[in-house]
Write an enzyme that holds these catalytic residues in place. Structure first.
Site, PDB file in Angstrom:
ATOM      1  N   ASP A  92     -78.673 -64.599 -26.404  1.00  0.00           N
ATOM      2  CA  ASP A  92     -78.616 -65.349 -27.666  1.00  0.00           C
ATOM      3  C   ASP A  92     -80.059 -65.723 -28.001  1.00  0.00           C
ATOM      4  O   ASP A  92     -80.957 -65.613 -27.140  1.00  0.00           O
ATOM      5  CB  ASP A  92     -77.730 -66.603 -27.465  1.00  0.00           C
ATOM      6  CG  ASP A  92     -77.579 -67.461 -28.722  1.00  0.00           C
ATOM      7  OD1 ASP A  92     -77.887 -66.965 -29.829  1.00  0.00           O
ATOM      8  OD2 ASP A  92     -77.166 -68.628 -28.588  1.00  0.00           O
ATOM      9  N   HIS A 126     -69.810 -73.754 -28.760  1.00  0.00           N
ATOM     10  CA  HIS A 126     -69.452 -72.794 -29.818  1.00  0.00           C
ATOM     11  C   HIS A 126     -68.171 -72.077 -29.371  1.00  0.00           C
ATOM     12  O   HIS A 126     -68.179 -70.889 -29.054  1.00  0.00           O
ATOM     13  CB  HIS A 126     -70.607 -71.803 -30.004  1.00  0.00           C
ATOM     14  CG  HIS A 126     -70.549 -71.034 -31.295  1.00  0.00           C
ATOM     15  ND1 HIS A 126     -69.590 -71.242 -32.263  1.00  0.00           N
ATOM     16  CD2 HIS A 126     -71.357 -70.049 -31.768  1.00  0.00           C
ATOM     17  CE1 HIS A 126     -69.811 -70.410 -33.268  1.00  0.00           C
ATOM     18  NE2 HIS A 126     -70.878 -69.684 -32.998  1.00  0.00           N
ATOM     19  N   GLN A 168     -66.778 -68.733 -30.828  1.00  0.00           N
ATOM     20  CA  GLN A 168     -67.602 -67.581 -30.432  1.00  0.00           C
ATOM     21  C   GLN A 168     -67.138 -67.042 -29.076  1.00  0.00           C
ATOM     22  O   GLN A 168     -66.975 -65.835 -28.894  1.00  0.00           O
ATOM     23  CB  GLN A 168     -69.070 -68.003 -30.350  1.00  0.00           C
ATOM     24  CG  GLN A 168     -70.008 -66.885 -29.922  1.00  0.00           C
ATOM     25  CD  GLN A 168     -70.137 -65.793 -30.962  1.00  0.00           C
ATOM     26  OE1 GLN A 168     -70.391 -66.076 -32.112  1.00  0.00           O
ATOM     27  NE2 GLN A 168     -69.945 -64.552 -30.568  1.00  0.00           N
ATOM     28  N   CYS A 215     -74.158 -62.878 -29.746  1.00  0.00           N
ATOM     29  CA  CYS A 215     -73.340 -63.581 -30.741  1.00  0.00           C
ATOM     30  C   CYS A 215     -73.853 -63.349 -32.160  1.00  0.00           C
ATOM     31  O   CYS A 215     -73.086 -63.501 -33.121  1.00  0.00           O
ATOM     32  CB  CYS A 215     -73.308 -65.072 -30.431  1.00  0.00           C
ATOM     33  SG  CYS A 215     -74.942 -65.807 -30.291  1.00  0.00           S
ATOM     34  N   ARG A 258     -69.280 -77.237 -38.727  1.00  0.00           N
ATOM     35  CA  ARG A 258     -70.461 -76.726 -38.014  1.00  0.00           C
ATOM     36  C   ARG A 258     -71.596 -77.702 -38.238  1.00  0.00           C
ATOM     37  O   ARG A 258     -71.906 -78.050 -39.367  1.00  0.00           O
ATOM     38  CB  ARG A 258     -70.886 -75.346 -38.517  1.00  0.00           C
ATOM     39  CG  ARG A 258     -72.324 -75.036 -38.078  1.00  0.00           C
ATOM     40  CD  ARG A 258     -72.780 -73.654 -38.318  1.00  0.00           C
ATOM     41  NE  ARG A 258     -72.101 -72.725 -37.425  1.00  0.00           N
ATOM     42  CZ  ARG A 258     -72.586 -71.515 -37.144  1.00  0.00           C
ATOM     43  NH1 ARG A 258     -73.701 -71.088 -37.688  1.00  0.00           N
ATOM     44  NH2 ARG A 258     -71.925 -70.721 -36.333  1.00  0.00           N
ATOM     45  N   ARG A 274     -64.816 -62.192 -34.378  1.00  0.00           N
ATOM     46  CA  ARG A 274     -64.827 -63.604 -34.783  1.00  0.00           C
ATOM     47  C   ARG A 274     -63.677 -63.867 -35.756  1.00  0.00           C
ATOM     48  O   ARG A 274     -63.002 -64.880 -35.693  1.00  0.00           O
ATOM     49  CB  ARG A 274     -66.150 -63.959 -35.478  1.00  0.00           C
ATOM     50  CG  ARG A 274     -67.408 -63.855 -34.645  1.00  0.00           C
ATOM     51  CD  ARG A 274     -67.419 -64.805 -33.483  1.00  0.00           C
ATOM     52  NE  ARG A 274     -67.149 -66.174 -33.882  1.00  0.00           N
ATOM     53  CZ  ARG A 274     -67.997 -66.978 -34.567  1.00  0.00           C
ATOM     54  NH1 ARG A 274     -69.203 -66.558 -34.862  1.00  0.00           N
ATOM     55  NH2 ARG A 274     -67.642 -68.211 -34.899  1.00  0.00           N
TER      56      ARG A 274
HETATM   57  N1   CP Z   1     -72.394 -66.066 -34.191  1.00  0.00           N
HETATM   58  C1   CP Z   1     -72.373 -66.974 -35.196  1.00  0.00           C
HETATM   59  O1   CP Z   1     -71.876 -68.085 -35.092  1.00  0.00           O
HETATM   60  O2   CP Z   1     -72.963 -66.521 -36.339  1.00  0.00           O
HETATM   61  P1   CP Z   1     -73.279 -67.425 -37.609  1.00  0.00           P
HETATM   62  O3   CP Z   1     -74.322 -68.434 -37.190  1.00  0.00           O
HETATM   63  O4   CP Z   1     -73.808 -66.460 -38.630  1.00  0.00           O
HETATM   64  O5   CP Z   1     -72.019 -68.096 -38.045  1.00  0.00           O
HETATM   65  N1  NVA Z   2     -77.450 -70.760 -30.108  1.00  0.00           N
HETATM   66  C1  NVA Z   2     -77.449 -70.367 -31.492  1.00  0.00           C
HETATM   67  C2  NVA Z   2     -76.150 -69.713 -31.833  1.00  0.00           C
HETATM   68  C3  NVA Z   2     -76.059 -69.192 -33.227  1.00  0.00           C
HETATM   69  C4  NVA Z   2     -74.702 -68.580 -33.509  1.00  0.00           C
HETATM   70  C5  NVA Z   2     -77.732 -71.574 -32.368  1.00  0.00           C
HETATM   71  O1  NVA Z   2     -77.169 -72.636 -32.105  1.00  0.00           O
HETATM   72  O2  NVA Z   2     -78.505 -71.439 -33.310  1.00  0.00           O
END
Ligand code: CP
Ligand code: NVA
Length: 315
Positions: free
Chosen positions: A231, A136, A139, A272, A109, A300
């Site tokens: 989101d 993502h 997700q 999400c 990530r 998830r």
């Molecule tokens: N939805 C999601 O990716 O959550 P986190 O950022 O907590 O992993």
């Molecule tokens: N769009 C958000 C998603 C978090 C799961 C981000 O990238 O912060």
């Protein structure tokens, strides 16, 4: 349908997966969820190791990978940028080479899509994109699983995303919807439209899957929606844009008035998470009876377990 084999594959973006391969993962996720609920989870990751690389924070993604892998006997190792070099003193290529000698799979990530691509190229093991600035994908798998739990099939259903249309979550939803025949509408101000290149790619996919794809600034497009998704307005790494985003996205907040534009009372709400209540969604909606955000969070884990089982050849 012939059983697809995903053994050895990475998941960097769902653009790389065929509709049949995505379908296989979603069906497997349903099976592993049932196993877990029945207390019949197995030890399929026994003797396996998973590196979890995080440049950005995470609650769900980290916990989903750790618990899914660990409860089946695997050994996950969490590595933040405080712990390892990863481009700081050692190139991403070299880190990838070393991790590939020690781990069976790697989750990343972070910021750049190119980092997850480099990890996949040089490690020689499956690499999973747990969120980059661009995509993502894990997700999106959980999102469609949740949609299908409510409506049986995603195909032909209307999924509307109201908010920052150019972010990683919206872009991944656009891809999976186009592949699986979900009718996807992005409702966003024109300056936050998803990039034209990805829209064009998805328009070609839609021509094959028979779905509809719409990008608009008009929330009247919510009419008839099966699901409304939003989101955060300020994604991780974009904090400097905060004031601009708040001003731009206020009309796109998912509140009772916006949900009413669907003209239906059985439309579900998806997010999400994490959510900033009072910004992209009001508390009455996300904490209300139509919200499926908590099912999504749980899913998830099941979708990620399915992905790891399939790519490690354990499905
Ligand atoms: N939805 C999601 O990716 O959550 P986190 O950022 O907590 O992993
Ligand atoms: N769009 C958000 C998603 C978090 C799961 C981000 O990238 O912060």
């Amino acid at each position: 349908m012939a059983r697809p084999s995903l053994k050895g594959r990475s998941l960097l973006t769902l653009l790389d997966y065929s509709p049949e391969e995505i379908r296989w993962l979603l069906d497997l996720a349903v099976r592993v969820k049932k196993e877990k609920q029945d207390g019949a989870a197995q030890q399929r990751f026994a003797g396996k190791t998973l590196a979890l690389l995080f440049e950005k924070r995470s609650t769900r993604t980290r916990c989903a990978f750790e618990t899914a892998f660990g409860e089946e006997g695997g050994h996950p190792v969490f590595l933040s940028t405080q712990d390892i070099q990863l481009g700081a003193k050692e190139s991403v290529e070299d880190t990838a080479r070393v991790l590939g000698r020690m781990f069976d799979a790697i989750q990343f990530r972070g910021f750049k899509q190119s980092t997850v691509e480099t990890l996949a190229r040089y490690s020689g093991v499956p690499v999973y994109n747990g969120l980059t600035d661009r995509f993502h994908p894990t997700q999106a798998l959980a999102d469609i699983m949740t949609l299908e739990e409510n409506f049986g099939s995603g195909r032909g259903k209307k999924l509307c995303f109201s908010g920052d249309g150019r972010n990683n979550v919206a872009r991944s939803l656009m891809v999976i919807s186009a592949k699986l025949g979900v009718n996807f509408t992005v409702i966003t101000p024109p300056s936050l439209n998803p990039d034209q290149e990805l829209v064009e790619t998805c328009r070609k996919l839609v021509a094959e899957s028979g779905a509809a794809l719409c990008v608009t600034g008009d929330s009247a497009a919510l009419e008839g929606a099966d699901a409304v998704y939003t989101d955060v307005w300020v994604s991780m790494g974009e904090e400097a844009k905060r004031e601009e985003r708040l001003a731009l996205l206020k009309p796109y907040q998912v509140n009772a008035g916006l949900m009413a534009k669907t003209g239906r009372d059985d439309t579900i709400f998806l997010h999400c998470l994490p959510a900033v209540k009072g910004e992209e969604v009001t508390a009455d909606v996300i904490d209300g009876p139509t919200s499926r955000a908590w099912d999504q969070a749980e899913n998830r884990k099941h979708t990620i377990k399915a992905l790891m089982l399939a790519t490690l050849g354990l499905d």
